[in-house]
Enzyme design. Structure first.
Site, PDB file in Angstrom:
ATOM      1  N   GLY A 247       6.801   3.087   0.007  1.00 54.44           N
ATOM      2  CA  GLY A 247       6.176   3.546  -1.054  1.00 54.44           C
ATOM      3  C   GLY A 247       4.968   2.411  -1.860  1.00 54.44           C
ATOM      4  CD  GLU A 289      13.344   4.524   5.641  1.00 51.62           C
ATOM      5  OE1 GLU A 289      14.078   4.920   6.492  1.00 51.62           O
ATOM      6  OE2 GLU A 289      12.785   5.134   4.841  1.00 51.62           O
ATOM      7  N   PRO A 290       8.792   0.335   4.379  1.00 55.75           N
ATOM      8  CG  PRO A 290       7.887  -1.855   4.485  1.00 55.75           C
ATOM      9  CD  PRO A 290       9.258  -1.011   4.812  1.00 55.75           C
ATOM     10  N   GLY A 291       5.422   1.589   5.001  1.00 60.10           N
ATOM     11  CA  GLY A 291       4.467   2.349   6.100  1.00 60.10           C
ATOM     12  C   GLY A 291       3.271   1.659   5.868  1.00 60.10           C
ATOM     13  NE  ARG A 292       0.497   4.844   0.777  1.00 59.88           N
ATOM     14  CZ  ARG A 292      -0.123   5.871   1.196  1.00 59.88           C
ATOM     15  NH1 ARG A 292      -1.610   6.235   1.381  1.00 59.88           N
ATOM     16  NH2 ARG A 292       0.787   7.163   0.850  1.00 59.88           N
ATOM     17  CE1 TYR A 333      -0.699  13.916   0.533  1.00 61.94           C
ATOM     18  CE2 TYR A 333      -1.962  12.317   1.861  1.00 61.94           C
ATOM     19  CZ  TYR A 333      -1.114  13.175   1.685  1.00 61.94           C
ATOM     20  OH  TYR A 333       0.014  13.235   2.647  1.00 61.94           O
ATOM     21  CB  CYS A 360     -17.768  24.537  10.322  1.00 65.29           C
ATOM     22  SG  CYS A 360     -19.337  24.272  11.014  1.00 65.29           S
ATOM     23  CD  GLU A 361     -12.913  24.314   6.503  1.00 63.15           C
ATOM     24  OE1 GLU A 361     -12.985  24.631   5.523  1.00 63.15           O
ATOM     25  OE2 GLU A 361     -12.389  24.850   7.474  1.00 63.15           O
ATOM     26  CE1 TYR A 389       2.326   8.243   6.164  1.00 60.62           C
ATOM     27  CE2 TYR A 389       1.224   6.628   4.719  1.00 60.62           C
ATOM     28  CZ  TYR A 389       2.478   7.340   5.211  1.00 60.62           C
ATOM     29  OH  TYR A 389       3.475   6.672   5.058  1.00 60.62           O
TER      30      TYR A 389
HETATM   31  C1  LIG Z   1      11.629   8.563   4.035  1.00 63.15           C
HETATM   32  C2  LIG Z   1      10.292   7.924   4.020  1.00 63.15           C
HETATM   33  N1  LIG Z   1      10.388   6.568   4.150  1.00 63.15           N
HETATM   34  C3  LIG Z   1       9.283   5.604   4.120  1.00 63.15           C
HETATM   35  C4  LIG Z   1       8.159   6.071   3.950  1.00 63.15           C
HETATM   36  C5  LIG Z   1       6.717   5.385   3.947  1.00 63.15           C
HETATM   37  O1  LIG Z   1       6.181   5.346   2.557  1.00 63.15           O
HETATM   38  P1  LIG Z   1       4.858   4.449   2.317  1.00 63.15           P
HETATM   39  O2  LIG Z   1       4.075   4.810   3.851  1.00 63.15           O
HETATM   40  O3  LIG Z   1       4.341   4.808   1.344  1.00 63.15           O
HETATM   41  O4  LIG Z   1       5.497   2.929   2.281  1.00 63.15           O
HETATM   42  C6  LIG Z   1       7.765   7.655   3.596  1.00 63.15           C
HETATM   43  C7  LIG Z   1       6.531   8.349   3.385  1.00 63.15           C
HETATM   44  O5  LIG Z   1       6.512   9.284   3.343  1.00 63.15           O
HETATM   45  C8  LIG Z   1       9.055   8.369   3.756  1.00 63.15           C
HETATM   46  O6  LIG Z   1       9.118   9.881   3.545  1.00 63.15           O
END
Ligand SMILES: Cc1ncc(COP(=O)(O)O)c(C=O)c1O
Length: 439
Positions: A247, A289-292, A333, A360-361, A389
């Site tokens: 997050g 669990e970082p993603g973004r 979003y 087409c939107e 994403y």
């Molecule tokens: C369970 C869980 N872990 C980790 C993440 C990753 O979040 P972020 O990409 O904001 O770091 C998410 C995003 O929806 C999630 O649902």
């Protein structure tokens, strides 16, 4: 846009990423094109692992691969010592194909299918994160059939308002994710799991939202989760792992002011150490669990400007060859972006335009009201912070091919996702013989 080390303007006045000129990338690979910067991804991963190895060695960073899931990304993050969080059978499949050891994989989802669960158990994933009562019985039965005791975490809802966009905030009381701590559901669920023969309770998980800039919500999450660990330990339930999700916010436009990625982790670890001491609980393994924050700013998308339409006194549309099929975040979003013309990145902005997609939107707009130099058809527009994403949310809407992805590093570029042809798209269609021949 704040430029950084591997994202800069070169001596020709053109945007460069990973030592490669974006205008040349557009010429070589075509547009729209997703470009991912390997050095940036590795540097963020290292920021996390170095900090944790110093301050909280009993830990793991599991890359939230929903942000961007391809074979190459699993290869990169694994080589940096990260595990992965997956949320579908095919993300799990891709992770394993990409070389991620199953023992470093966490499998999430509020409605995993029996097939997906059986696949995960067969592959010996480290943990399945339980997110429904239905799943407890189902998984217990599946693990039993395979003669295994499956490690599980329980996704809980600590009830924290992380002040983010309501669609991506997941811990309001009204959420499809997680069992509430406050009403006692989470504790009851854990007691049920502990009683199951084929499940091994290994810990608790929460994810308080995405694109969060402040430290306070994360500290609050640590506070609430450790309170819960203390309460469980009074009931003789040990919590070996504490998974706090991801997050951490990133910069999309100059209005965003995130901290450096590792600063979030630093605050979380400091708070966790404080809570462990004050609540006298056994130190759990910490999982994040970082993603973004790992892939978001690593990515840019390149487009070619086509039609330009000015409606006198109202708006000027600059249309590009992408749109909601390769970036649905704006429609989902109302996300905001920064952009420059990669082929003349030093030219001063002189007009406010709206960057439109080709779908087409009417709502297919990529950037509403951005200051750019006077646009010309053929300009290469580079939109920043499209690594997370975007590719993973792309579709074939209007039968547009999903753009390819190129990985850049030290002046080199390679496909990590090849282009999709019209033939590829049509190849999965089928016409029942009773309808007669197609041309
Ligand atoms: C369970 C869980 N872990 C980790 C993440 C990753 O979040 P972020 O990409 O904001 O770091 C998410 C995003 O929806 C999630 O649902």
């Amino acid at each position: 846009m704040k430029l950084r080390d591997t994202l800069k303007i070169n001596e020709k006045g053109r945007l460069e990423i990973g030592g490669v000129d974006c205008t040349e990338l557009a010429a070589q690979y075509g547009t729209p094109l997703y470009v991912m910067d390997e050095a940036y991804i590795r540097s963020v991963c290292r920021g996390y692992t170095e900090l944790l190895s110093r301050k909280y060695p009993n830990s793991k960073v599991a890359y939230a691969s929903k942000a961007f899931s391809t074979l190459a990304i699993y290869n990169i993050v694994r080589s940096e010592g990260l595990g992965a969080d997956v949320v579908s059978g095919c993300e799990l499949f891709t992770a394993i194909r990409g070389g991620m050891p199953a023992s470093d994989i966490y499998f999430h989802g509020n409605n995993k299918s029996a097939e997906e669960l059986a696949f995960a158990v067969r592959e010996n994933v480290h943990a399945i994160v339980i997110d429904s009562l239905y799943e407890i019985e189902l998984l217990n039965e599946i693990a039993g059939r395979q003669g295994k005791k499956q490690g599980v975490l329980v996704r809980v809802n600590p009830g924290i308002d992380a002040h983010t966009h309501r669609f991506i905030q997941t811990t309001r009381p009204d959420s499809k994710f997680g069992f509430s701590i406050s009403d006692g559901t989470a504790a009851n669920v854990i007691k049920t799991i502990v009683s199951k023969k084929n499940l091994e309770f290994t810990g608790i998980h929460c994810h308080i939202g995405s694109q969060i800039f402040e430290l306070k919500p994360f500290e609050l999450a640590v506070e609430k989760m450790t309170d819960f660990i203390a309460a469980l330990s009074h009931n003789n339930i040990k919590v070996p792992e504490l998974n706090l999700g991801g997050g951490y916010g990133v910069t999309y436009t100059s209005e965003d002011k995130p901290l450096a990625p590792f600063e979030y982790v630093d605050a979380i670890v400091n708070k966790l150490n404080e809570c462990i001491a004050s609540k006298n609980i056994a130190a759990p393994k910490l999982v994040l669990e970082p993603g973004r924050s790992i892939v978001g700013e690593a990515g840019i998308t390149l487009y070619t400007v086509g039609a330009i339409k000015e409606i006198e006194g109202i708006r000027k549309y600059v249309a590009v060859d992408g749109g909601m099929f390769e970036n649905p975040r704006v429609s989902l979003y109302q996300s905001k972006y920064d952009a420059v013309f990669a082929n003349r990145a030093l030219d001063k902005p002189c007009e406010t335009v709206t960057v439109a997609g080709k779908c087409c939107e009417s709502g297919d707009v990529l950037i509403e009201n951005i200051e750019l130099p006077a646009a010309k058809s053929g300009d290469i527009l580079a939109v920043f912070t499209t690594g997370a994403y975007h590719y993973s949310m792309a579709s074939n809407y209007n039968r547009n091919p999903v753009p390819p992805v190129v990985l850049v590093c030290n002046g080199e570029s390679d496909y990590i996702v090849k282009p999709q042809s019209y033939e590829d798209i049509v190849s999965r269609d089928s016409v029942p013989s009773r309808l007669g021949e197609c041309k």
